[in-house]
Design an enzyme around this catalytic site. Structure first.
Site, PDB file in Angstrom:
ATOM      1  N   LYS A   4       0.843  -1.204   0.000  1.00 17.02           N
ATOM      2  CA  LYS A   4       0.000   0.000   0.000  1.00 17.02           C
ATOM      3  C   LYS A   4       0.881   1.258   0.000  1.00 17.02           C
ATOM      4  CE  LYS A   4      -3.859  -2.438   2.149  1.00 17.02           C
ATOM      5  NZ  LYS A   4      -4.705  -2.716   3.310  1.00 17.02           N
TER       6      LYS A   4
ATOM      7  N   GLN B  66      -4.463  -1.828   9.575  1.00 21.66           N
ATOM      8  CA  GLN B  66      -4.441  -3.139   8.938  1.00 21.66           C
ATOM      9  C   GLN B  66      -5.017  -4.197   9.888  1.00 21.66           C
ATOM     10  OE1 GLN B  66      -3.703  -3.526   5.755  1.00 21.66           O
ATOM     11  NE2 GLN B  66      -3.997  -5.730   5.740  1.00 21.66           N
TER      12      GLN B  66
ATOM     13  N   ASP C 175     -10.938   2.653   4.240  1.00 22.86           N
ATOM     14  CA  ASP C 175     -11.278   1.228   4.123  1.00 22.86           C
ATOM     15  C   ASP C 175     -12.793   1.036   4.025  1.00 22.86           C
ATOM     16  OD1 ASP C 175      -9.173  -0.626   3.991  1.00 22.86           O
ATOM     17  OD2 ASP C 175      -8.648  -0.282   6.097  1.00 22.86           O
TER      18      ASP C 175
END
Ligand code: GUN
Length: 290
Positions: free
Chosen positions: A52, A96, A119
């Site tokens: 990412k 994460q 997200d």
């Protein structure tokens, strides 16, 4: 059979973003800035977050990686998130997953400001998605939609089967495929661990999306002739002959299913790359929304 190549589709998304960033720079504006939080040193999470961050830099975004040891206490993590929420220089925040057991993922997700939740996991964003007013679409299902769009896959009125009901993939995927838009309008069935006759249901799918994490489970006998197959599975399987000691395997037995599918995503090189593309688009959106 069409290979739904994530390298090609994600590069096209990244090229578009690159142009947007170039324009921002020419106008002497600041560029989008993503903050990624990584707790502990889970191998797969390390790889995903590193990718990412690398992709941000490739298209000219800024990124900050904030790391915590796996024994970090929940309050310390929540405080760091609140600091990022209040930081004007940060556009998008991701933590994460999975997190160590002593930390509540739900609390963490709900602490991220919905306006920076790239997200799309915050209940406000999940609710908006269900109602057809998405702000941030979770990156993996968003990436699948971008893949369908790139290869112009006809979804109108098709039978779609999604295997998996997680908040990260299966559930939002089913909402998107059933939505009233160009790459939606499917009749969607969601399958999960309690589904009876999985094989029969899958073999009626015009579009099959598998997010189970069971390598090679989807065989040709579960697939309709001419179906579009999207493999979201990314599992590390031990392999002593591989340099890293493992290989990445998808849910789909590629060679077997390729004999029947009209279009198929490879693993690696398929949906994984599209997830990053979805995240980058969300980060640009967060920036533009400011
Ligand atoms: N873990 C697995 N997929 C994801 C994702 O899309 N976002 C985050 N934050 N964690 C994940």
């Amino acid at each position: 059979m069409i290979l739904l190549d994530g390298k090609i589709a994600s590069q096209s998304v990244k090229d578009e973003l690159l142009l947007q960033v170039k324009k921002l720079k020419e106008e002497h504006k600041r560029v989008p800035h993503l903050a990624a939080i990584l707790v502990g040193n889970n191998g797969a999470s390390e790889t995903y977050v590193a990718s990412k961050v690398k992709n941000c830099s490739e298209i000219g975004f800024r990124s900050s990686l904030i790391r915590f040891d796996s024994d970090v206490n929940e309050d310390e993590l929540l405080t760091a998130i609140i600091k990022l929420n209040n930081d004007e220089a940060i556009d998008g925040i991701l933590v994460q997953l999975p997190l160590p057991k002593h930390i509540s993922e739900q609390k963490v997700i709900e602490t991220i400001s919905p306006t920076k939740d790239v997200d799309g996991f915050h209940p406000i964003n999940a609710g908006k998605l269900v109602q057809g007013f998405p702000v941030f679409v979770p990156a993996t299902p968003y990436g699948v939609m971008l893949m369908l769009e790139h290869f112009n896959i006809d979804t109108q009125g098709k039978n779609a089967v999604v295997i998996g009901r997680s908040n990260i993939v299966g559930r939002p995927m089913s909402v998107l495929l059933s939505g009233n838009h160009k790459y939606g309008n499917c009749t969607v069935t969601i399958c999960h661990s309690h589904t009876k006759n999985l094989e029969e249901i899958c073999s009626q799918a015009d579009i099959l999306v598998s997010a189970i994490g069971n390598p090679g489970m989807i065989k040709a006998n579960m697939v309709k002739q001419g179906a579009v197959i999207i493999d979201v599975g990314i599992t590390r399987v031990d392999d002593a002959t591989a340099v890293k000691g493992f290989r990445i395997k998808g849910d789909v037995d590629f060679n077997d299913v390729a004999t029947k599918a009209s279009a198929l995503t490879p693993v690696p090189g398929g949906v994984g790359l599209m997830t990053i593309a979805g995240l980058l688009k969300n980060t640009m959106k967060a920036y533009l929304n400011k």
